[in-house]
Design an enzyme around this catalytic site. Structure first.
Site, PDB file in Angstrom:
ATOM      1  N   ARG A 180       1.508  -8.696   4.031  1.00 45.72           N
ATOM      2  CA  ARG A 180       1.050 -10.313   3.851  1.00 45.72           C
ATOM      3  C   ARG A 180      -0.555 -10.061   3.112  1.00 45.72           C
ATOM      4  O   ARG A 180      -1.105  -9.686   2.732  1.00 45.72           O
ATOM      5  CB  ARG A 180       1.253 -11.266   5.332  1.00 45.72           C
ATOM      6  CG  ARG A 180       2.105 -10.745   6.441  1.00 45.72           C
ATOM      7  CD  ARG A 180       3.222 -12.041   6.304  1.00 45.72           C
ATOM      8  NE  ARG A 180       4.130 -11.316   7.072  1.00 45.72           N
ATOM      9  CZ  ARG A 180       5.186 -12.374   6.665  1.00 45.72           C
ATOM     10  NH1 ARG A 180       6.161 -12.619   5.876  1.00 45.72           N
ATOM     11  NH2 ARG A 180       6.275 -11.513   8.103  1.00 45.72           N
ATOM     12  N   LEU A 182      -2.969 -12.300   2.451  1.00 43.52           N
ATOM     13  CA  LEU A 182      -4.006 -13.066   2.860  1.00 43.52           C
ATOM     14  C   LEU A 182      -4.005 -14.362   2.255  1.00 43.52           C
ATOM     15  O   LEU A 182      -4.517 -13.854   1.286  1.00 43.52           O
ATOM     16  CB  LEU A 182      -5.560 -12.628   3.637  1.00 43.52           C
ATOM     17  CG  LEU A 182      -5.410 -11.295   4.474  1.00 43.52           C
ATOM     18  CD1 LEU A 182      -6.625 -10.389   4.627  1.00 43.52           C
ATOM     19  CD2 LEU A 182      -4.850 -11.841   5.608  1.00 43.52           C
ATOM     20  N   ASN A 212      -8.411  -2.505   2.545  1.00 47.75           N
ATOM     21  CA  ASN A 212      -7.332  -2.313   2.664  1.00 47.75           C
ATOM     22  C   ASN A 212      -6.654  -0.864   2.103  1.00 47.75           C
ATOM     23  O   ASN A 212      -7.112  -0.219   0.913  1.00 47.75           O
ATOM     24  CB  ASN A 212      -5.968  -3.156   1.563  1.00 47.75           C
ATOM     25  CG  ASN A 212      -4.916  -3.555   1.262  1.00 47.75           C
ATOM     26  OD1 ASN A 212      -4.371  -3.207   2.381  1.00 47.75           O
ATOM     27  ND2 ASN A 212      -4.163  -3.663   0.386  1.00 47.75           N
ATOM     28  N   THR A 213      -6.001  -0.139   2.825  1.00 45.44           N
ATOM     29  CA  THR A 213      -4.856   1.118   2.059  1.00 45.44           C
ATOM     30  C   THR A 213      -3.643   0.041   1.668  1.00 45.44           C
ATOM     31  O   THR A 213      -3.001  -0.320   1.773  1.00 45.44           O
ATOM     32  CB  THR A 213      -5.254   1.907   3.167  1.00 45.44           C
ATOM     33  OG1 THR A 213      -3.094   1.313   4.834  1.00 45.44           O
ATOM     34  CG2 THR A 213      -5.801   1.828   4.035  1.00 45.44           C
ATOM     35  N   HIS A 214      -3.693   1.886   0.444  1.00 48.59           N
ATOM     36  CA  HIS A 214      -2.707   1.711  -0.158  1.00 48.59           C
ATOM     37  C   HIS A 214      -1.514   2.566  -1.065  1.00 48.59           C
ATOM     38  O   HIS A 214      -2.609   3.480  -1.175  1.00 48.59           O
ATOM     39  CB  HIS A 214      -2.449   0.655  -1.134  1.00 48.59           C
ATOM     40  CG  HIS A 214      -1.518  -0.236  -2.271  1.00 48.59           C
ATOM     41  ND1 HIS A 214      -0.881  -1.324  -2.308  1.00 48.59           N
ATOM     42  CD2 HIS A 214      -1.322   0.910  -3.666  1.00 48.59           C
ATOM     43  CE1 HIS A 214      -0.167  -1.379  -3.328  1.00 48.59           C
ATOM     44  NE2 HIS A 214       0.266  -0.624  -4.389  1.00 48.59           N
ATOM     45  N   SER A 245      -4.871   4.628  -2.519  1.00 46.82           N
ATOM     46  CA  SER A 245      -6.007   4.236  -2.603  1.00 46.82           C
ATOM     47  C   SER A 245      -6.732   3.503  -1.466  1.00 46.82           C
ATOM     48  O   SER A 245      -6.073   3.354  -0.873  1.00 46.82           O
ATOM     49  CB  SER A 245      -6.059   3.063  -3.717  1.00 46.82           C
ATOM     50  OG  SER A 245      -4.893   3.455  -5.076  1.00 46.82           O
ATOM     51  N   GLY A 289      -7.286 -11.662  -4.802  1.00 46.70           N
ATOM     52  CA  GLY A 289      -5.836 -11.042  -5.921  1.00 46.70           C
ATOM     53  C   GLY A 289      -5.170 -10.301  -5.283  1.00 46.70           C
ATOM     54  O   GLY A 289      -5.145  -9.620  -3.672  1.00 46.70           O
ATOM     55  N   ASP A 334      -3.620  -6.476  -4.298  1.00 49.96           N
ATOM     56  CA  ASP A 334      -4.200  -5.234  -4.664  1.00 49.96           C
ATOM     57  C   ASP A 334      -5.257  -5.045  -5.799  1.00 49.96           C
ATOM     58  O   ASP A 334      -4.898  -4.346  -6.115  1.00 49.96           O
ATOM     59  CB  ASP A 334      -2.461  -3.570  -4.445  1.00 49.96           C
ATOM     60  CG  ASP A 334      -2.359  -4.319  -3.101  1.00 49.96           C
ATOM     61  OD1 ASP A 334      -2.599  -4.326  -2.269  1.00 49.96           O
ATOM     62  OD2 ASP A 334      -0.235  -4.654  -3.226  1.00 49.96           O
TER      63      ASP A 334
HETATM   64  C1  GAR Z   1       0.934   2.496   4.088  1.00 52.05           C
HETATM   65  O1  GAR Z   1       1.493   3.736   3.082  1.00 52.05           O
HETATM   66  C2  GAR Z   1       0.179   1.442   3.789  1.00 52.05           C
HETATM   67  O2  GAR Z   1      -0.800   2.163   2.813  1.00 52.05           O
HETATM   68  C3  GAR Z   1       1.279   0.891   3.345  1.00 52.05           C
HETATM   69  O3  GAR Z   1       2.407   0.159   4.366  1.00 52.05           O
HETATM   70  C4  GAR Z   1       2.145   1.936   4.874  1.00 52.05           C
HETATM   71  C5  GAR Z   1       1.694   1.868   6.358  1.00 52.05           C
HETATM   72  O4  GAR Z   1       2.430   2.836   7.256  1.00 52.05           O
HETATM   73  N1  GAR Z   1       0.474  -0.904   2.436  1.00 52.05           N
HETATM   74  C6  GAR Z   1       1.280  -1.452   1.709  1.00 52.05           C
HETATM   75  O5  GAR Z   1       2.306  -0.925   1.497  1.00 52.05           O
HETATM   76  C7  GAR Z   1       0.224  -2.469   1.240  1.00 52.05           C
HETATM   77  N2  GAR Z   1       0.297  -3.005  -0.048  1.00 52.05           N
HETATM   78  P1  GAR Z   1       2.278   3.150   8.508  1.00 52.05           P
HETATM   79  O6  GAR Z   1       3.051   1.596   8.951  1.00 52.05           O
HETATM   80  O7  GAR Z   1       3.375   4.113   9.415  1.00 52.05           O
HETATM   81  O8  GAR Z   1       1.161   2.951   9.373  1.00 52.05           O
END
Ligand code: GAR
Length: 195
Positions: free
Chosen positions: A90, A92, A106-108, A135, A142, A144
Site C-alpha cells: 500500500r 502510505l 522499505n524493501t523492494h 533495494s 513518492g 519507491d
Molecule cells: C518482497 O519481495 C518485497 O520487496 C515486496 O514484496 C515481497 C514480500 O515478500 N514488496 C514490494 O514489491 C513493495 N513494492 P514476503 O511477504 O514473502 O516477505
C-alpha cells in the site's frame, strides 16, 4: 538495540528472516510488533516468534487517509526507532510518512529506480532485461523513489518465471535489509540526513 515495527501484506518470508536475525544477540535490533493491512498469512511468523501483532484492515476504512491515520495510531504505542515496510503493498498517505519518518524504510524487489511499484519482478521480466535486483530505500512521499540505502544486482536467468526470479531476489533483499538495519543502529546510515 533498535525497536522495529515491521509492516506486511503477504506471506512475510522476509519478515521471518528478519525475526531470525533478531534472535542473534549480536544483531542490534528486535521486532517489537508486526502490523498488517489485511489478514496477512505472514502474521503467523510473529506468533511463532512470540511477537505481538496488529491488523489495520485497509478495506475497513472509507479512504486511504482514514486508514493511514488508524495505522499511525496502531504503530505509535510501540515507540519504534525504525519502521520497516517488508512487503506492505500500500502507498502510505503523506500524514503517515511524515508521522513515522524519517525512520521509515522499505524493501523492494528491483534495482531502484528501475521497476518501481507493486509488480517489480513481473515488470522486469516483461522488459526482457538481463539483470534486475533488490533495494532498500528510505520512504518519502513518492512511490519507491525515496533515497537509496542499499541495492544489489540479481541476474535474470533463461527460463525464469516471476516466482523463480522473485525467489532468487528475496534472499538478497533479506541480506540488504539486515545490513541497512545494522548500519542505522551503528550510525553509519543517518536517515535524518537523507530525508
Ligand atoms: C518482497 O519481495 C518485497 O520487496 C515486496 O514484496 C515481497 C514480500 O515478500 N514488496 C514490494 O514489491 C513493495 N513494492 P514476503 O511477504 O514473502 O516477505
Amino acid at each position: 538495540m533498535l525497536r522495529l515495527v515491521v509492516l506486511i501484506s503477504g506471506g512475510g518470508s522476509n519478515l521471518r528472516a528478519l525475526l531470525q536475525r533478531c534472535d542473534d544477540p549480536a544483531f542490534p535490533a528486535h521486532v517489537v510488533a508486526v502490523g498488517a493491512d489485511r489478514d496477512a498469512a505472514g502474521l503467523v511468523h510473529a506468533d511463532e516468534f512470540g511477537v505481538p501483532s496488529f491488523m489495520t484492515p485497509f478495506t475497513a476504512y472509507s479512504s486511504r487517509e482514514e486508514w493511514g491515520d488508524a495505522l499511525l495510531e496502531a504503530v505509535r504505542p510501540w515507540a519504534p526507532d525504525l519502521v520497516v515496510l517488508s512487503g506492505l503493498m500500500r502507498l502510505l498517505p503523506p500524514r503517515v510518512v511524515d508521522g513515522l519518518g524519517p525512520a521509515l524504510i522499505n524493501t523492494h524487489p528491483a534495482y531502484l529506480p528501475e521497476f518501481p511499484g507493486a509488480h517489480a519482478v513481473r515488470d522486469a521480466l516483461a522488459a526482457g532485461v538481463d539483470e534486475t535486483g533488490a533495494s532498500v530505500i528510505a520512504v518519502d512521499h513518492g512511490c519507491d523513489n525515496g533515497p537509496l540505502l542499499a541495492r544489489e544486482r540479481v541476474a535474470v536467468l533463461p527460463g525464469d518465471t516471476e516466482a523463480t526470479l522473485h525467489d532468487r531476489i528475496k534472499p538478497v533483499e533479506r541480506r540488504l535489509l539486515a545490513e541497512v538495519v545494522e548500519g542505522i543502529a551503528a550510525g553509519r546510515i543517518d536517515l535524518k540526513e537523507r530525508a
